[in-house]
Design a protein around this motif. Structure first.
Motif, mmCIF file in Angstrom:
data_model
loop_
_atom_site.group_PDB
_atom_site.id
_atom_site.type_symbol
_atom_site.label_atom_id
_atom_site.label_comp_id
_atom_site.label_asym_id
_atom_site.label_seq_id
_atom_site.Cartn_x
_atom_site.Cartn_y
_atom_site.Cartn_z
ATOM 1 N N LYS A 48 42.527 38.746 81.906
ATOM 2 C CA LYS A 48 42.347 37.361 82.366
ATOM 3 C C LYS A 48 41.478 37.320 83.619
ATOM 4 O O LYS A 48 40.621 36.446 83.768
ATOM 5 N N ASP A 49 41.706 38.265 84.523
ATOM 6 C CA ASP A 49 40.905 38.316 85.753
ATOM 7 C C ASP A 49 39.431 38.560 85.433
ATOM 8 O O ASP A 49 38.543 37.886 85.960
ATOM 9 N N LEU A 50 39.172 39.552 84.583
ATOM 10 C CA LEU A 50 37.786 39.911 84.264
ATOM 11 C C LEU A 50 37.074 38.821 83.483
ATOM 12 O O LEU A 50 35.846 38.752 83.474
ATOM 13 N N ALA A 51 37.842 37.950 82.829
ATOM 14 C CA ALA A 51 37.247 36.856 82.049
ATOM 15 C C ALA A 51 36.523 35.843 82.941
ATOM 16 O O ALA A 51 35.682 35.082 82.464
ATOM 17 N N TYR A 52 36.840 35.853 84.238
ATOM 18 C CA TYR A 52 36.147 34.942 85.156
ATOM 19 C C TYR A 52 34.717 35.418 85.421
ATOM 20 O O TYR A 52 33.888 34.639 85.887
ATOM 21 N N THR A 53 34.439 36.672 85.143
ATOM 22 C CA THR A 53 33.095 37.211 85.352
ATOM 23 C C THR A 53 32.297 37.103 84.054
ATOM 24 O O THR A 53 32.807 36.641 83.036
ATOM 25 N N SER A 54 31.077 37.567 84.089
ATOM 26 C CA SER A 54 30.222 37.528 82.893
ATOM 27 C C SER A 54 30.421 38.743 82.002
ATOM 28 O O SER A 54 29.749 38.881 80.973
ATOM 29 N N ALA A 55 31.343 39.635 82.370
ATOM 30 C CA ALA A 55 31.569 40.861 81.595
ATOM 31 C C ALA A 55 32.103 40.534 80.206
ATOM 32 O O ALA A 55 32.956 39.658 80.044
ATOM 33 N N GLN A 56 31.596 41.250 79.214
ATOM 34 C CA GLN A 56 32.022 41.058 77.831
ATOM 35 C C GLN A 56 32.625 42.354 77.301
ATOM 36 O O GLN A 56 31.932 43.342 77.120
ATOM 37 N N GLY A 57 33.925 42.341 77.051
ATOM 38 C CA GLY A 57 34.580 43.512 76.494
ATOM 39 C C GLY A 57 34.407 43.566 74.981
ATOM 40 O O GLY A 57 34.197 42.543 74.333
ATOM 41 N N LEU A 68 30.146 46.188 83.741
ATOM 42 C CA LEU A 68 31.308 45.563 84.370
ATOM 43 C C LEU A 68 31.182 45.596 85.888
ATOM 44 O O LEU A 68 31.485 44.611 86.565
ATOM 45 N N VAL A 69 30.710 46.712 86.427
ATOM 46 C CA VAL A 69 30.478 46.804 87.872
ATOM 47 C C VAL A 69 29.462 45.739 88.305
ATOM 48 O O VAL A 69 29.650 45.033 89.299
ATOM 49 N N ALA A 70 28.381 45.618 87.533
ATOM 50 C CA ALA A 70 27.340 44.639 87.863
ATOM 51 C C ALA A 70 27.885 43.213 87.801
ATOM 52 O O ALA A 70 27.555 42.368 88.647
ATOM 53 N N ALA A 71 28.728 42.936 86.814
ATOM 54 C CA ALA A 71 29.303 41.602 86.664
ATOM 55 C C ALA A 71 30.222 41.268 87.835
ATOM 56 O O ALA A 71 30.221 40.142 88.352
ATOM 57 N N LEU A 72 31.018 42.239 88.267
ATOM 58 C CA LEU A 72 31.907 42.027 89.407
ATOM 59 C C LEU A 72 31.112 41.833 90.695
ATOM 60 O O LEU A 72 31.416 40.958 91.510
ATOM 61 N N GLU A 73 30.087 42.653 90.882
ATOM 62 C CA GLU A 73 29.249 42.521 92.080
ATOM 63 C C GLU A 73 28.557 41.165 92.110
ATOM 64 O O GLU A 73 28.448 40.531 93.160
ATOM 65 N N ASP A 74 28.096 40.715 90.944
ATOM 66 C CA ASP A 74 27.429 39.417 90.865
ATOM 67 C C ASP A 74 28.405 38.292 91.200
ATOM 68 O O ASP A 74 28.079 37.381 91.966
ATOM 69 N N TYR A 75 29.607 38.361 90.626
ATOM 70 C CA TYR A 75 30.588 37.304 90.853
ATOM 71 C C TYR A 75 31.011 37.250 92.323
ATOM 72 O O TYR A 75 31.196 36.169 92.890
ATOM 73 N N LEU A 76 31.159 38.417 92.934
ATOM 74 C CA LEU A 76 31.595 38.482 94.330
ATOM 75 C C LEU A 76 30.454 38.267 95.323
ATOM 76 O O LEU A 76 30.668 38.243 96.530
ATOM 77 N N GLY A 77 29.233 38.118 94.799
ATOM 78 C CA GLY A 77 28.095 37.860 95.676
ATOM 79 C C GLY A 77 27.626 39.066 96.452
ATOM 80 O O GLY A 77 26.975 38.925 97.503
ATOM 81 N N CYS A 78 27.929 40.259 95.945
ATOM 82 C CA CYS A 78 27.555 41.483 96.669
ATOM 83 C C CYS A 78 26.051 41.668 96.779
ATOM 84 O O CYS A 78 25.576 42.376 97.674
#
Length: 203
Positions: A48-57, A68-78
């Motif tokens: 559910k948490d990862l669904a907020y990002t653009s990552a597709q499992g 997945l790393v890139a999607a998390l970094e993008d979502y967090l504005g890194c």
């Protein structure tokens, strides 16, 4: 919209990111179950948490770890660098100025502000210390969007009032006092003593 994400979920996303980065050289794919087991969390919660990002499992495969790393970094504005400043260059402020981990999240501490004449005009870990009376000019000149308040509680609201009025977009407040700010202004309060007291009560 990012405003729709629960705060507790948002707090977990950096945990996932740090874990995935620690797997440098690991398998190409990783499942939500593997992440959940490693972090002692529920698999459904992780999905559910990862669904907020653009990552597709992918079914029975999981997530491409690099994607997945890139999607998390993008979502967090890194990848979108933001300048931050420390207000109060005492013990805690000094420690934060010396910490290099903020850059991993796209945050660069560019300066500190203080009222101590012995600190003003000096540098701490290569960061200049300015007179707090120059806050408005300094924030505009340095493009500061984030502020970290490390001053005593008696002065925290005064500093916050100035910051709200000069274009800062969010405050991380370490002073043990609840700040009064406009309803749409972002503030995160971290009372270290209170959190330690909570932990102490549990042991």
């Amino acid at each position: 919209m990012k405003s729709d994400i629960p705060v507790t979920c948002l707090q977990r996303l950096p945990v996932y990111l740090n874990y995935l980065k620690s797997l440098d050289g690991g398998a190409e794919y990783i499942s939500s179950g593997a992440i959940a087991r490693a972090l002692n969390m529920g698999e459904v919660l992780v999905r559910k948490d990862l669904a907020y990002t653009s990552a597709q499992g992918r079914t029975r495969v999981g997530y491409n770890r690099v994607e997945l790393v890139a999607a998390l970094e993008d979502y967090l504005g890194c990848n979108n660098k933001k300048n931050a400043a420390i207000f109060g260059a005492g013990g805690l402020g000094h420690a934060l100025l010396s910490y290099g981990g903020f850059i991993n999240y796209g945050i660069e501490i560019v300066a500190a502000f203080d009222k101590d004449p012995e600190k003003i005009g000096t540098e701490i870990s290569g960061k200049p210390v300015y007179d707090v009376s120059e806050t408005k000019e300094g924030v505009e000149k340095l493009g500061v969007e984030l502020a970290v308040i490390c001053v005593p509680a008696t002065h925290a609201q005064e500093v916050a009032d100035v910051l709200v009025g000069c274009g800062v977009k969010a405050i991380l407040n370490f002073a043990p006092v609840l700040l009064k700010v406009p309803e749409d202004f972002n503030v995160r309060n971290i009372d270290l003593a209170a959190n330690l007291a909570i932990l102490s009560s549990l042991i």
